[in-house]
Design an enzyme around this catalytic site. Structure first.
Site, PDB file in Angstrom:
ATOM      1  N   GLU A 171     -11.460   1.419  -3.921  1.00  0.00           N
ATOM      2  CA  GLU A 171     -10.794   1.820  -2.502  1.00  0.00           C
ATOM      3  C   GLU A 171      -9.428   2.560  -3.008  1.00  0.00           C
ATOM      4  OE1 GLU A 171     -10.176  -1.988  -0.478  1.00  0.00           O
ATOM      5  OE2 GLU A 171      -8.856  -2.551  -2.033  1.00  0.00           O
ATOM      6  N   ASP A 191       0.700  -1.286  -0.053  1.00  0.00           N
ATOM      7  CA  ASP A 191      -0.025  -0.139  -0.089  1.00  0.00           C
ATOM      8  C   ASP A 191       0.943   1.303   0.013  1.00  0.00           C
ATOM      9  OD1 ASP A 191      -1.889  -2.016   0.227  1.00  0.00           O
ATOM     10  OD2 ASP A 191      -2.072  -1.733   2.655  1.00  0.00           O
TER      11      ASP A 191
END
Length: 595
Positions: free
Chosen positions: A253, A76
């Site tokens: 997302e 991420d």
């Protein structure tokens, strides 16, 4: 291989059930009592060497660098630039300290400068399962007030979405400010007019509008820079479902907003953080929308290619963009490098790719073909990875004699500070004071971890240790989490000392683990050992996902204990969750594994 058609959001429910540990305060007292004893192992001469065939078969030329730029569990990624400096952060879940932060001046050579969340007042993960804690940090810089912001979701300690700030990332970060909005994956955007916005993943408040499993939205709020909070009543839905809701897209997302040539861009991950992962982009004339998807979405994915492709890189997505000093754009994103059994032991890693943004939409260069293990260096950049303090890549060796006053930033703990159980000496060695909590506990454990960064590796450490009883154990642990790990340690039974190899693995079940569920231990092998002299412990793993545990009492001849065992329980495929395997130097006074 398991198909990961889920989002990090699903762990919101899972996290509540993963809080299986003892009360944090009571557990801390027990740990402190156990740590006050004298039964303390000393570890010296640690080494970790990677030996992946992809790097042996693809040697670098002078104008090339390896992808990923951060190997092992650094998922991420988010990146920001201020002047000549680039800063990059990654998720850390229940690892402590949290949110590793790296610095570069050229996008290729990176140095870790610390962690954003480096103290207990910022990080409340004492009772968090391995895949709870810190999700998807986003780092941004506001030119108006010359301040860096790191915004993230902490699924622990009742915190939720939160932000911390600093004027100088080299000097540490402020205390946590909780933010009052639901969902996950928040990211800030600072517009040229001085206004600020937060975008994040969420679901419709009206449950009747949720059309299918995985249906999510991207929500935006105006952000008050003076109070550091969202402005109530300003929220709008920017994206409903994804690029084309008629196709039932899942898990929109990880949003980031950008402005270029007067247009606003919203870039998001779509498809879940597994086999169907991708990156998509939308455009608008206003930061509040409406946002229209690009016609060429997705702009990055690896989901269309044969599973048996050479030098496989997969799961690409969750990206962030930055403009380089050369005027060109680059993206960091997560991906995986599965081993020969198509298992994911090294976890989700950080990759870099050039982006052509000369047209309306950014085009990831070779982002829609099978990704390669090496790329051309940006013009004028010299590859110094592994030299002059820069983070290594490819096949490399990391050694640590533990003589430095401060631990290398690569060493992390689980759910609590390292300083609560370690002591280093200028003469070399790290002492680990054993906590009562053993490696299967959802609690702070006395283990010092290094990420597994290769499918094929060898790691060794010398240990000086004399256990007092059968509840004492110290050695090496290969750790995918509290419910899936191997322990290779020394303990006592009657008047004899044993080196034991044990497998700790919860049986797979539908849904998250039940409260109070037990992680059973299986003794694979054990052998009597002479503890009057130091023992050298070694773990080797192969591309074929086999792990071998061995020891030596003379530093030359190594004896295997238990032969080759499967690394399946150290993979995301079996363990689930979002982390990669860790290698730990471990001690406990609460051992329940008997030879």
């Amino acid at each position: 291989m398991i198909k990961f058609g889920f989002s990090q959001l699903q762990l919101l429910a899972m996290a509540a059930l993963l809080l299986l540990g003892l009360d944090a305060t009571a557990q801390k007292k027990k740990n402190e009592q156990a740590a006050s004893g004298t039964n303390v192992p000393v570890f010296t001469r640690f080494s970790y060497t990677g030996n992946d065939a992809v790097y042996t078969n693809n040697p670098l030329k002078e104008d090339e660098f390896y992808n990923p730029i951060l190997q092992g569990c650094y998922p991420d990624p988010s990146i920001v630039r201020r002047g000549d400096d680039y800063f990059l952060v990654a998720s850390s879940f229940s690892m402590f300290p949290g949110v590793p932060i790296f610095h570069s001046t050229d996008l290729v050579n990176w140095k870790q400068i610390g962690h954003v969340l480096d103290r207990p007042s910022q990080l409340k993960v004492e009772k968090s399962g391995i895949s709870a804690g810190i999700y998807a940090p986003s780092i941004k810089y506001n030119k108006k007030n010359e301040t860096f912001y790191m915004i993230t979701t902490q699924i622990a300690g009742g915190i939720g979405n939160m932000v911390v700030k600093t004027k100088d990332p080299f000097k540490g970060w402020g205390e946590v400010k909780k933010l009052n909005f639901p969902g996950i994956d928040p990211s800030l955007f600072f517009d040229e007019d001085g206004k600020a916005y937060v975008v994040h993943n969420d679901e419709h408040a009206d449950r009747s509008k949720i059309l299918y499993n995985g249906h999510r939205i991207i929500r935006q709020w105006e952000y008050d820079l003076e109070k550091d909070e969202v402005i109530p009543g300003t929220d709008v839905v920017l994206v409903d479902g994804g690029v084309d809701i008629s196709q039932k897209p899942i898990w929109i997302e990880a949003p980031h907003m950008y402005k270029k040539n007067g247009k606003y861009y919203l870039m998001c991950a779509e498809g879940g953080t597994g086999d169907n992962h991708s990156e998509v982009i939308f455009i608008s004339d206003s930061p509040k929308g409406p946002f229209k998807p690009a016609l060429n979405n997705p702009i990055l994915t690896q989901r269309y290619f044969p599973a048996d492709r050479k030098d496989k890189i997969d799961w690409a997505g969750h990206a962030d963009l930055v403009e380089g000093k050369d005027g060109k754009y680059y993206a960091v994103f997560l991906g995986i490098r599965p081993n020969a059994k198509d298992r994911v032991n090294t976890g989700r890693e950080t990759f870099l790719i050039p982006v052509d943004w000369s047209g309306t939409f950014p085009v990831y260069q070779n982002g829609l073909v099978p990704l390669k293990p090496k790329l051309k260096l940006p013009q004028g950049v010299t590859n110094q990875t592994g030299k002059n303090g820069f983070f290594p890549s490819g096949n490399f060796t990391f050694t640590d004699n533990f003589t430095a006053a401060n631990l290398d930033y690569r060493w992390i703990a689980m759910r609590g500070p390292r300083e609560e159980f370690i002591t280093t000496s200028p003469k070399g060695g790290v002492s680990i004071k054993p906590f009562e909590a053993n490696i299967k506990a959802v609690a702070p454990v006395s283990a010092l971890f290094h990420r597994q960064q290769h499918a094929s590796f060898e790691t060794a450490v010398t240990m000086n240790y004399v256990p007092k009883s059968g509840t004492d154990m110290a050695g090496i642990v290969c750790y995918q989490g509290e419910a899936f790990n191997y322990v290779f340690g020394v303990t006592k039974k009657d008047n004899d000392y044993y080196l034991v190899l044990a497998k700790n693995a919860r049986e797979r079940q539908a849904g998250p683990p039940r409260q109070g569920s037990v992680v059973p231990s299986t003794i694979i092998a054990s052998t009597k050992i002479d503890v009057r002299k130091p023992v050298q412990l070694k773990v080797s793993a192969s591309q074929q996902d086999e792990y071998t545990f061995s020891y030596s009492t003379d530093g030359v001849n190594f004896l295997s204990v238990g032969g080759a065992v499967s690394g399946d329980i150290l993979s995301t495929n079996v363990a689930g969750g979002f982390t990669g395997a860790l290698i730990g130097l471990y001690a406990t006074s609460g051992n329940d594994i008997q030879p």
